[in-house]
Every structure is written in C-alpha cells, then in structure tokens.
Design an enzyme around this catalytic site. Sequence first.
Site, PDB file in Angstrom:
ATOM      1  N   ASP A 143       0.831  -1.211   0.000  1.00 13.95           N
ATOM      2  CA  ASP A 143       0.000   0.000   0.000  1.00 13.95           C
ATOM      3  C   ASP A 143       0.868   1.265   0.000  1.00 13.95           C
ATOM      4  OD1 ASP A 143       0.975  -0.136   2.619  1.00 13.95           O
ATOM      5  OD2 ASP A 143      -0.985  -0.190   3.575  1.00 13.95           O
ATOM      6  N   GLU A 144       2.146   1.127   0.361  1.00 10.64           N
ATOM      7  CA  GLU A 144       3.014   2.309   0.446  1.00 10.64           C
ATOM      8  C   GLU A 144       3.316   2.945  -0.909  1.00 10.64           C
ATOM      9  OE1 GLU A 144       6.136   2.760   3.197  1.00 10.64           O
ATOM     10  OE2 GLU A 144       5.567   1.028   4.398  1.00 10.64           O
ATOM     11  N   TYR A 152      12.167   2.560  -0.191  1.00 12.40           N
ATOM     12  CA  TYR A 152      11.546   1.228  -0.237  1.00 12.40           C
ATOM     13  C   TYR A 152      10.311   1.237  -1.134  1.00 12.40           C
ATOM     14  CZ  TYR A 152       8.085  -2.245   1.133  1.00 12.40           C
ATOM     15  OH  TYR A 152       7.104  -3.192   1.094  1.00 12.40           O
TER      16      TYR A 152
END
Length: 286
Positions: A69-70, A92
Amino acid sequence: GDICEPDFIKHLFETEKIDIVLHFAAQTHVDLSFWHALEFTYVNVYGTYVLVAAAHEANVEKFVYVSTDEVYGGSTDEEFDESSPKRPTNPYASSKAAAECFVQSYWERYQFPAVITRSSNVYGPHQYPEKVIPKFISLLQQNRKCCIHGSGLQRRNFLYATDVVEAFLTVLKEGKPGEIYNIGTNFEMSIAQLAKELIHLIKKTSSESEMEHWVDYVKDRPTNDLRYPMNSEKMHNLGWRPKVPWKEGIKKTIEWYKENFHNWKNSEKALEPFPVTEPFAQLSGP
C-alpha cells in the site's frame, strides 16, 4: 538462492518445473531504505526483473507480484483504489513501485500472466521483530519501553497473517492477469493506540500514568506517512474478506512471541528504535 543471480534463477526454472510464482522476496525496512537506497533498488527492481524474465521464458501459468500500500504514498482522507496514482515517499516504496512497472510492462508487451497485489500491514506469529507489532510485544515482554517515532498519531491498517494467506489463494484462483488488487482491511489504529493496547494486554494495566511509563517517544523518521486508506472492493468481488478480529489475532500473536522470540538470530538488534546499519556486501551489478 538469490533472486539477483540470473544463472541460479534460470537453472531453478529449468529444473523445478515451476508453473506458478508468488514473488514476496524484497528488502522491506523503510528506515534502512534511506541508508541503503541503491541496495533496495538492486534487490527490489533488478531482482524482480530477473525473476519476471525467467518466469516468462518458462511460460508460467501465473505470476503474482506482491507489492505494498506504500506505493500510493500517504493520505489523510482520500481512499486509494487500484487506479490511484503512485506517489511513494521513501526509497523502499519507490523501489516497489518501479518493480510494479517492470511486471506491468511484461503484461503489456507479452501478455505475461502477471497479477499485482498491494496489501495493508500484515501481523501475526513468525514476523521478524523489526516490524512494529512484534517489536512492541517483545520490548514489553522484556520489561522495556515501546519506542514510538514522532507523535505516534500515524495510523496503520493491520491484517492478520491467515487473512492475507486467504487473499493470496483467492488471487491465485480468481485473479485476472494484468490486474491489480488491493488487499486491505477497515481495521485501523494509531501507533500510540497500538502501544496502549499492547501495554494493557501484556502489563495488565489501564491507568494512564502507568501506560506512559512504558512508552518512549523518539525522533520521527525522515518521512512517515500518516495513513494508507485503501478500497478493497475489487478483492471483495472475488469473494475474499478479512475474517480474524483484532482481539483474537493480537492474543495469538502475543502468546507466540512469549515462547519464540529468542529463536531469531540477532533479534536484539531488531528492537532498536532505529535500524542498526551494517554495510551491505559489495554488489556486482548487472
């Protein structure tokens, strides 16, 4: 083996008769990604390319790329669906977003049967204690304070491990090639509230002053998204919904760490408020 070793991966596909790939392999620690952005890019993007290329050559039936979801970035009010733009805010998440593009390009060019999933935070037994729930549990079980980054008002959606397993099985069976699926839950909690819940369950206290005794507020991360609200209707239409209530999931998780924390190598390092950085091995690039 290492997904960044093309000869090894090619050999694997040639000898093991692999027909389905679930690609979970990644560097995932957000804080560490600021220190080692190149290594995260190498593993998460180049490693994904190596795996996709080998899987394509082997004519696999389905390739599931497990994203996060990031990739959407943070939001305080907007709910993300699968068509929302990617706005990653850390190395990331950026590397996961880039790897998604590699996977999608193989679908566009070759109709390679790839599916992408983006899931909420997962918790449960067996999770390495650098992640927030096992970290707080392990600290409290050792009579140490929960270390909260910044204000602790950041909110996260937590999904129990068996629920996410059911989601992946559903995607394997029902997921359509070329599609993206959000695997989310409506259960959301701030990090400060999470600490309070765990203190209450492990230290058997509800008094505000005693709770404060078990909390240590430390400097915030360089970026710390406030929320990742996701719409998972597309998964619901495939027949999946999360089933495990928070109270049941967290109780099982606490019990597991009581018995098993010591089994990890270097587990103490994972409990530091910020990652203990060590130099990565020298990379021989592609």
